[in-house]
Enzyme design. Structure first.
Site, PDB file in Angstrom:
ATOM      1  N   ASP A  37    -101.026 -62.131  37.371  1.00 30.34           N
ATOM      2  CA  ASP A  37    -102.121 -61.756  36.475  1.00 30.34           C
ATOM      3  C   ASP A  37    -101.553 -61.142  35.201  1.00 30.34           C
ATOM      4  O   ASP A  37    -100.464 -60.572  35.209  1.00 30.34           O
ATOM      5  CB  ASP A  37    -103.054 -60.738  37.156  1.00 30.34           C
ATOM      6  N   GLU A  95     -98.788 -64.773  42.529  1.00 30.07           N
ATOM      7  CA  GLU A  95     -99.075 -63.391  42.964  1.00 30.07           C
ATOM      8  C   GLU A  95    -100.187 -63.363  44.003  1.00 30.07           C
ATOM      9  O   GLU A  95    -100.037 -62.785  45.063  1.00 30.07           O
ATOM     10  CB  GLU A  95     -99.466 -62.523  41.759  1.00 30.07           C
ATOM     11  N   TYR A 100     -94.391 -46.335  67.268  1.00 32.44           N
ATOM     12  CA  TYR A 100     -95.039 -46.036  68.555  1.00 32.44           C
ATOM     13  C   TYR A 100     -94.033 -45.728  69.651  1.00 32.44           C
ATOM     14  O   TYR A 100     -94.327 -44.975  70.575  1.00 32.44           O
ATOM     15  CB  TYR A 100     -95.943 -47.201  68.986  1.00 32.44           C
TER      16      TYR A 100
END
Lengths: 509, 368
Positions: free
Chosen positions: B249, B197, B111
């Site tokens: 996972d 995770e 910005y």
């Protein structure tokens, strides 16, 4: 009795029955054809007399679908005694020699007069101002007898002395027509005529009063074509017979040398030897068989000089360019003139021009303008030899992108333009002509390519200059904001100078 | 030999003094360009290339690293000039951050000069360019990425004077600060670090207070780990000498996320030495665990085409070319099955804390 049955049809009668052949097949086309015949007559008259043409065309719709065409020029005027037959007799014309001319069929406006008379019952009104006389005459055609009928009947009543310096012709013609259907063609015709005649001022006033004017941009009038004798390669039996009638008492060897161009004593003797004709025989003694053999010899003899091109009047490269500029205001225009060549014994010159940008619309198809003997051809573009050539050119090779504002102009002048149809709107695919058009286009394409390269380089430089300047300003600002004691304005100026030097030196990628 | 090796890669300095860094920025960017303009030399900057071709896996070091190849960024190049200006613009913002000794988020930098950027991706890339060019890591430039990691467990931390006890922060835990290098480890009672995770499994473990029973510190990066979380884990390993275990996972993405903790990412390849916890172990969930722990069929998921494609990609990454990993990949490919850590909840909601983790730890059943 038999007399009646054998009575020949008058030429006027013949054309009356075949008006469609000459472009008078419907009220839309008729209006366009009438305008163009009259304008072409006026241009021819001015140019032949060596005057810079000022031509004014006005259309008025007097009743629905009934128009008055007024064509006014500053030509030499028509001598009073020639006026009735010029407008009131078919095949009365000075255009029967071997030279390039605009008018078609050698009838000028006669067909227009006839069509007007048939559709409106009104005579044509002619005011002719020559150096000596002013003539004010109304003329109708007696179609059955191919004879003019004037009002007043006595020509002398229509003539007075010209005490002024003025000269010119004003023709008023009433005709049935359809402007809605012919408007585009008429406007296009005026526009394209302006392209090939930049030395003429052409003004056109539409029925609603709208005025279109093309002002003169040059005082150079192309040289008027000279008359020339027929070339042996273009000989045919009919022509040969006609020429024979003029020199019946001559020896055939002298006849050949006098009536044909490019024939000397030696060549003529060889041709006669091949035709097995005694060179000393009188022309009137020639048998049909001998005549046929001579014609065959004339046409087939190898090694005759090409036809004399002095009978041709090309537009000229500079004039062509000026004409295109005044109408289309292109960014780039170039033209080339090919050397005179011949097809079937008829000399011809091809001129090709090419223009880019300006008022030329961006189009997928390349815009083609076709001219023959300095008149625009507006119909049947699809079949024209030039269209074929353009389609065969690999435009990409010349860096022409599809959707370019590109226009190609092809002018062919010849003592006998090989029109393909009776309508005379497109040119036949003669190999000699096609070749010249092709070579002409290649030449102007090279120049277009140079122009496009330069333009692209220039645009790239402009783009680069804008881009680098913008970024130089930003970088200068960031430096000044970050490094204490640096004057932004000073860095900016220095950097921008650097950018300018770089751009003119081309040292960027 | 060793010296030559160092020359081959971009290795970032641990930390450069602020004043020195400001001087370096001024000299190597701003004054350099000024002098190039004055001498009418084409202004250019030299920036380490970071394209895929120069990102390499060093087998010996077991790290993803960046080969040192300098690219010229010219001003007088119509294609490059925008990047040149962007580099100067961001450098100017960074110099200001350094001078004022404050930090800015990646988005703040975007910005600050938004008029020369189209997307934040552009300014993010320029920041990485400058970090690589200066040879320092991003945080050193005063630029921080938002951190989303959370930590719970037997550890006390001092953050800008505040003492934080991570065992007394309820079920929410301590949000890892983007300025992770500024925090100080005060005291700890943990024996290892468990990196999870996903947020959901992390919450399960927090609520079950496994950190108390197992004496561990729980950390989650909530998906793909950000720089601060990775740096935090690395510091726990290096400074407290705690072993690190990772729970992801059982799918190709889980394997990759674990490897980013271990060896670094392709994108921030120049920064890996500071971020990679190389000896972290992959605890689970392994494809072979599914049968071992009898995860019922209905709790397993069918792999999609995209999953299988990703699996074949990661099987070819050189750092996965190791027997144990390839066996697990092979198994996954044969079964075409994947499973989330929570699949273990199908047996019992607290099965993960009560059985799975303790058993895995006890059996030392992990991948190195």
């Amino acid at each position: 009795m038999g007399n009646e049955t054998f009575k020949e049809k008058s030429p006027a009668d013949f054309f009356y029955e075949n008006m469609d052949v000459c472009g008078f097949d419907n009220p839309g086309r008729a209006l366009y054809t009438a305008v163009r015949e009259l304008v072409e007559n006026s241009l021819d008259a001015c140019e032949t007399a060596g005057y810079l043409p000022d031509i004014k065309v006005k259309l008025e719709e007097e009743e629905k679908n009934m128009f008055k065409i007024v064509v006014e020029d500053n030509g030499p005027g028509i001598p009073p005694e020639n006026i009735p037959e010029s407008f009131g007799k078919v095949f009365y014309s000075s255009k029967y020699m071997m030279k390039q001319h605009r008018g078609r069929f050698g009838m000028g406006g006669t067909m227009a007069v006839m069509y007007g008379q048939i559709t409106t019952q009104k005579p044509v009104h002619v005011v002719s101002i020559t150096k000596d006389y002013i003539t004010d005459l109304k003329i109708k055609i007696d179609i059955l007898n191919n004879l003019p009928v004037t009002e007043p009947r006595n020509l002398e009543e229509a003539v007075e002395l010209n005490n002024t310096n003025k000269h010119g012709t004003i023709i008023e013609l009433w005709i049935e027509g359809n402007y809605k259907r012919s408007r585009d063609k008429i406007i296009e015709y005026i526009k394209q005529t302006a392209m090939v005649a930049p030395y003429a001022t052409i003004e056109f006033i539409e029925p609603d009063g709208n005025r279109i004017i093309y002002g003169r941009v040059t005082k150079e009038v192309p040289s008027t074509p000279k008359e020339s004798k027929p070339h042996p390669k273009g000989a045919n039996f009919e022509l040969f017979n006609r020429l024979c009638r003029r020199r019946e008492r001559d020896k055939v060897i002298n006849f050949l040398r006098k009536e044909f161009q490019a024939l000397g004593k030696k060549t003529s003797l060889k041709i006669l030897e091949m035709a097995k004709v005694d060179p000393n025989k009188r022309v009137k003694e020639l048998s049909e068989g001998e005549k046929r053999r001579i014609v065959k010899g004339l046409r087939n003899f190898e090694g005759i000089k090409p036809p004399d091109a002095s009978s041709l009047a090309p537009i000229g490269v500079e004039t062509f360019v000026m004409g295109i500029k005044r109408v289309l205001e292109p960014e780039f225009v170039t033209a080339t003139q090919r050397p005179p060549k011949a097809y079937e014994g008829h000399p011809f010159i091809v001129e090709v021009a090419l223009a880019w940008g300006g008022k030329i619309p961006v189009n997928e198809e390349i815009k083609l303008y076709r001219f023959a003997n300095r008149i625009p051809l507006l119909y049947d573009e699809w079949n024209d030899v030039s269209t074929r050539v353009i389609k065969k050119i690999n435009w990409k090779r010349y860096d022409v992108k599809t959707n370019s504002p590109l226009a190609v102009f092809v002018h062919i002048c010849s003592t006998s333009v090989p029109y393909k149809t009776l309508g005379k709107e497109y040119i036949a695919n003669k190999p000699e002509i096609r070749r010249e058009i092709h070579l002409g286009i290649l030449k102007v394409c090279k120049e277009l390519q140079n122009f496009l390269h330069k333009k692209e380089a220039k645009e790239r430089k402009m783009k680069a200059f804008k881009l680098f300047s913008k970024h130089a300003e930003l970088v200068s600002r960031f430096i000044a904001e970050t490094v204490k004691g640096v004057d932004e304005e000073k860095v900016r100026r220095e950097f921008l100078n650097f950018v300018s030097e770089k751009i003119s030196g081309g040292g960027f990628t | 030999m060793k010296k030559k090796e160092n020359e081959e890669y971009i290795i970032l300095a641990e930390k450069i003094e602020r004043e020195k860094l400001i001087d370096k920025m001024l000299n190597e960017i701003f004054l350099r360009i000024l002098s190039q303009i004055r001498k009418r030399q084409n202004p250019f900057l030299e920036i380490p290339a970071r394209k895929k071709e120069v990102v390499v896996y060093d087998e010996e070091k077991d790290l993803i690293l960046l080969k040192k190849i300098l690219m010229k960024r010219d001003f007088f190049n119509m294609k490059n000039v925008r990047k040149f200006t962007q580099t100067v613009a961001v450098s100017s913002t960074i110099t200001e951050l350094l001078r004022r000794n404050i930090h800015a988020q990646l988005r703040d930098i975007f910005y600050n000069r938004a008029y020369i950027f189209e997307t934040q991706n552009e300014s993010d890339a320029i920041i990485e360019d400058i970090a690589a060019m200066m040879g320092v890591y991003r945080e050193n430039l005063g630029v921080i990425a938002s951190a989303k990691g959370v930590c719970v467990g037997e550890i006390k931390i001092r953050d800008k004077g505040d003492l934080i006890d991570c065992s007394r922060l309820g079920t929410g835990g301590w949000s890892i600060t983007p300025l992770v290098d500024e925090v100080e480890f005060v005291d700890y009672g943990a024996e290892y670090v468990l990196v999870i995770e996903k947020d959901a499994a992390f919450f399960r473990l927090v609520e079950d207070k496994i950190w108390k029973k197992q004496k561990c510190i729980l950390v989650t990066g909530k998906g793909q780990a950000d720089v601060a979380t990775r740096r935090f884990v690395k510091r726990l390993r290096e400074e407290l000498k705690l072993p690190v275990y990772i729970l992801v996972d059982s799918d190709p993405y889980g394997f990759y996320i674990a490897s980013v903790y271990k060896r670094g990412s392709i994108q921030l390849s120049f920064d890996t030495p500071r971020l990679a916890t190389q000896d972290a172990k992959l605890l689970g969930l392994l494809p072979s665990d599914l049968d071992k722990y009898k995860v019922p069929k209905y709790a397993r998921l069918k792999m999609t085409e995209a999953d299988i494609k990703r699996l074949s990609e990661i099987s070819n990454y050189p750092w996965f070319k190791n027997k144990r990993y390839q066996e697990e990949f092979q198994l996954m490919l044969e079964r075409k099955e994947k499973a989330e850590v929570q699949a273990l909840c199908s047996k019992n909601i607290t099965y993960l804390s009560d059985v799975y983790i303790p058993k895995k730890m006890e059996e030392r059943d992990w991948l190195s």
